[in-house]
Design an enzyme around this catalytic site. Structure first.
Site, mmCIF file in Angstrom:
data_model
loop_
_atom_site.group_PDB
_atom_site.id
_atom_site.type_symbol
_atom_site.label_atom_id
_atom_site.label_comp_id
_atom_site.label_asym_id
_atom_site.label_seq_id
_atom_site.Cartn_x
_atom_site.Cartn_y
_atom_site.Cartn_z
ATOM 1 N N GLY A 198 0.759 11.666 -0.904
ATOM 2 C CA GLY A 198 0.817 10.225 0.021
ATOM 3 C C GLY A 198 -0.665 10.008 0.560
ATOM 4 N N ASN A 199 -1.575 10.857 0.386
ATOM 5 C CA ASN A 199 -3.088 10.766 0.602
ATOM 6 C C ASN A 199 -3.638 9.844 -0.399
ATOM 7 O OD1 ASN A 199 -5.958 11.098 1.215
ATOM 8 N ND2 ASN A 199 -5.098 12.470 2.706
ATOM 9 N N GLN A 200 -4.154 8.817 0.150
ATOM 10 C CA GLN A 200 -4.891 7.810 -0.842
ATOM 11 C C GLN A 200 -6.415 8.246 -1.270
ATOM 12 O OE1 GLN A 200 -4.370 4.440 1.831
ATOM 13 N NE2 GLN A 200 -2.436 3.879 0.719
#
Length: 163
Positions: free
Chosen positions: A39-41
């Protein structure tokens, strides 16, 4: 509360850019990878910014950093934290930046990957006059105030001219 220990830096003597997080989240610690939560970009931003095909292969991710003289580290070395939120951090200890900058004197640009990383850095380390500092929009999935394209635009403006 659970004690968390950050990773050693990903750095070499050619690095001139340092991107600092606060402390790895649960998924990153579990995988033993910087920005390991899908979920971390972070990685998507970096690969897009550097016009490189995205991959989940951690060795290729680290190679991309090395190729562009970018180092990764976290401000905190150890803390107590339940879950992954910076707001849950307690009893923190910061990393040894004095030795780090002595060992890697080519680092002249520090980018914080969140306002919290900058806050802890300012509290424990302090800014050096010979280094340029910038706060990037957080790549965290918890940061929904900006879209991916807005984050990419800001990251591009700040990082691309240095590469």
């Amino acid at each position: 509360m659970f004690m968390k220990k950050a990773f050693p830096p990903l750095v070499n003597e050619k690095c001139k850019i340092l991107i600092l997080g606060t402390m790895p989240g649960e998924k990153s610690l579990e995988l033993q990878q910087y920005y390991g939560n899908k979920g971390n970009q972070f990685w998507r931003l970096l690969f897009t910014l550097l016009n490189t095909e995205f991959t989940h292969d951690y060795d290729k991710r680290k190679a991309l950093l090395e190729q562009h003289n970018i180092a990764l580290w976290d401000v905190l070395e150890i803390c107590e934290r339940e879950g992954s939120l910076d707001s849950n951090i307690k009893n923190e200890t910061f990393n040894d930046f004095e030795s780090f900058y002595i060992n890697y004197p080519n680092i002249k640009y520090v980018f914080f990957s969140s306002k919290n990383a900058a806050k802890y850095y300012d509290k424990y380390v302090g800014r050096k006059p010979d280094i340029n500092y910038e706060i990037l929009p957080s790549p965290s999935g918890a940061n929904a105030t900006k879209s991916f394209s807005e984050k990419l635009e800001e990251w591009s403006k700040k990082i691309l001219p240095l590469i």
